[in-house]
Design a protein around this motif. Structure first.
Motif, PDB file in Angstrom:
ATOM      1  N   ASP A  41       3.149   0.694  -9.179  1.00 31.83           N
ATOM      2  CA  ASP A  41       2.411  -0.364  -8.495  1.00 31.83           C
ATOM      3  C   ASP A  41       1.248   0.240  -7.700  1.00 31.83           C
ATOM      4  OD1 ASP A  41       4.246  -2.168  -9.452  1.00 31.83           O
ATOM      5  OD2 ASP A  41       5.475  -2.146  -7.649  1.00 31.83           O
ATOM      6  N   TYR A  42       0.183  -0.529  -7.557  1.00 30.30           N
ATOM      7  CA  TYR A  42      -0.947  -0.114  -6.723  1.00 30.30           C
ATOM      8  C   TYR A  42      -1.659  -1.362  -6.208  1.00 30.30           C
ATOM      9  CZ  TYR A  42      -4.165  -1.245 -10.560  1.00 30.30           C
ATOM     10  OH  TYR A  42      -4.882  -1.896 -11.540  1.00 30.30           O
ATOM     11  N   LEU A  43      -2.383  -1.182  -5.119  1.00 30.78           N
ATOM     12  CA  LEU A  43      -3.253  -2.244  -4.596  1.00 30.78           C
ATOM     13  C   LEU A  43      -4.556  -1.629  -4.126  1.00 30.78           C
ATOM     14  CD1 LEU A  43      -3.376  -2.345  -1.186  1.00 30.78           C
ATOM     15  CD2 LEU A  43      -1.050  -3.173  -1.491  1.00 30.78           C
ATOM     16  N   GLU A  97      -1.144  -5.176   2.461  1.00 28.44           N
ATOM     17  CA  GLU A  97      -0.170  -5.681   1.496  1.00 28.44           C
ATOM     18  C   GLU A  97       0.008  -7.185   1.615  1.00 28.44           C
ATOM     19  OE1 GLU A  97       4.394  -4.747  -0.024  1.00 28.44           O
ATOM     20  OE2 GLU A  97       3.455  -3.518   1.528  1.00 28.44           O
ATOM     21  N   SER A 135      -1.263  -6.985  -5.738  1.00 29.66           N
ATOM     22  CA  SER A 135      -0.891  -5.685  -6.295  1.00 29.66           C
ATOM     23  C   SER A 135      -0.832  -5.785  -7.815  1.00 29.66           C
ATOM     24  CB  SER A 135       0.459  -5.216  -5.741  1.00 29.66           C
ATOM     25  OG  SER A 135       1.477  -6.143  -6.093  1.00 29.66           O
TER      26      SER A 135
END
Length: 339
Positions: free
Chosen positions: A190-192, A214, A219
């Motif tokens: 996962d990444y944002l 977040e 994401s």
């Protein structure tokens, strides 16, 4: 023209009296027929007066119609203005830049480990020399732990990496992760994305900063065994209270990674590339197309036309009544003279 007609009508009774006196004086010697005495000149005057009255009535109805149209325009203008206030129009503008503020890329690798991270230019990524082996980490990275903003119980580990800046040189960031083993059928990281890596560095409370990011940003994931190419674009939205929010739009393309390692391995390799899509920052804001000054000017013009039309109608009615009275008076005088 109306005043000239009124003056002409006011001058006619004197001429009529003089004519009547001459007829009265000569009546002893000449006896005129009744048709010549009472019908020729008055009938001509009556026809002109009737024509003027009909023309005045037609003008009056025309101005009444114009007044009705003006009232409708006033109602329609006010209704349109209120409707535009309730439904503003979305305005989109583009600003071209040569350098972006470097975004922050927060990865949630879990058990995966960062092997290498490099900045490349002009979309050129050289072949991997030792895939799966630790390499150079040339990117600015930070590691941080914070509690999950939605549960407030689970601890999360994030690896924050500085993103690309130079859009003209097509700067990109290439990262490689390695996961030794996994208990899931499908492996992904996962990444944002958030707008400014520098704000994260300058923030005294980095954990709170990441919790806010977040909560505000979406994401995404990239899978193992592929090279995921992410092209970012920046969208700024101006709210009604003057605040500004930033979000990312991205286009991803996935390319299969050809395994060149001879030995069969159970580990997973992750490759991801981040690059700016174009040098334009998209700004979105709601604007109200209704201009109150234009509406005020239009209403002033309409009300001025209404007052002028009402004043003209009032004068026309008074003039018609006055002409009618004068006609009846002349007619009674002629009848009295004949009698």
């Amino acid at each position: 023209q109306l005043s000239e007609d009124v003056e002409r009508v006011s001058e006619n009774p004197t001429d009529e009296r003089e004519g009547e006196m001459e007829v009265h004086e000569d009546s002893s010697s000449v006896i005129l027929p009744d048709s010549e005495l009472g019908t020729s000149a008055p009938s001509l005057r009556f026809s002109k007066t009737c024509l003027k009255n009909v023309f005045s009535v037609i003008l009056l109805f025309i101005y009444l119609l114009l007044m009705a149209v003006a009232v409708f325009l006033v109602y329609q203008t006010i209704s349109d203005f209120r409707e535009k206030l309730k439904h503003p129009v979305m305005s989109v503008s583009y600003k071209e830049v040569s350098l972006y503020d470097a975004p922050g890329i927060a990865f949630y690798p879990g058990k995966a480990r960062l092997l290498s991270c490099k900045h490349h230019y002009y979309d050129h990524i050289p072949p991997l020399i030792n895939p799966g082996q630790p390499g150079d980490i040339e990117c600015i990275t930070r590691r941080i732990n914070y509690t999950d903003p939605f549960t407030n119980q689970t601890m999360k580990y994030a690896l924050v990496v500085q993103g690309p800046r130079d859009v003209k040189k097509k700067e990109l960031v290439f990262l490689q992760f390695h996961l030794n083993e996994t208990d899931q059928d499908f492996s992904a990281i996962d990444y944002l994305l958030f707008s400014s890596f520098q704000e994260f560095i300058n923030s005294p409370e980095k954990a709170e900063f990441m919790k806010d990011c977040e909560s505000s940003y979406s994401s995404w994931k990239f899978s193992g065994g592929f090279r995921t190419w992410v092209k970012m674009s920046l969208v700024k939205t101006k709210e009604e209270d003057g605040s500004e929010t930033v979000e990312f739009k991205q286009e991803t393309s996935v390319v299969n990674y050809i395994e060149q390692r001879t030995e069969s391995r159970s580990d997973q390799l992750f490759f991801v590339v981040f690059e700016w899509k174009d040098p334009f920052i998209q700004t979105v804001q709601d604007i109200i197309t209704a201009n109150p000054w234009n509406m005020i000017a239009l209403l002033c013009g309409i009300f001025l036309a209404l007052f002028k039309a009402a004043d003209f109608a009032k004068l026309s009615v008074k003039w018609m009544i006055k002409i009618r009275k004068r006609h009846l008076k002349r007619r009674s005088q002629v009848m009295n003279h004949i009698n």
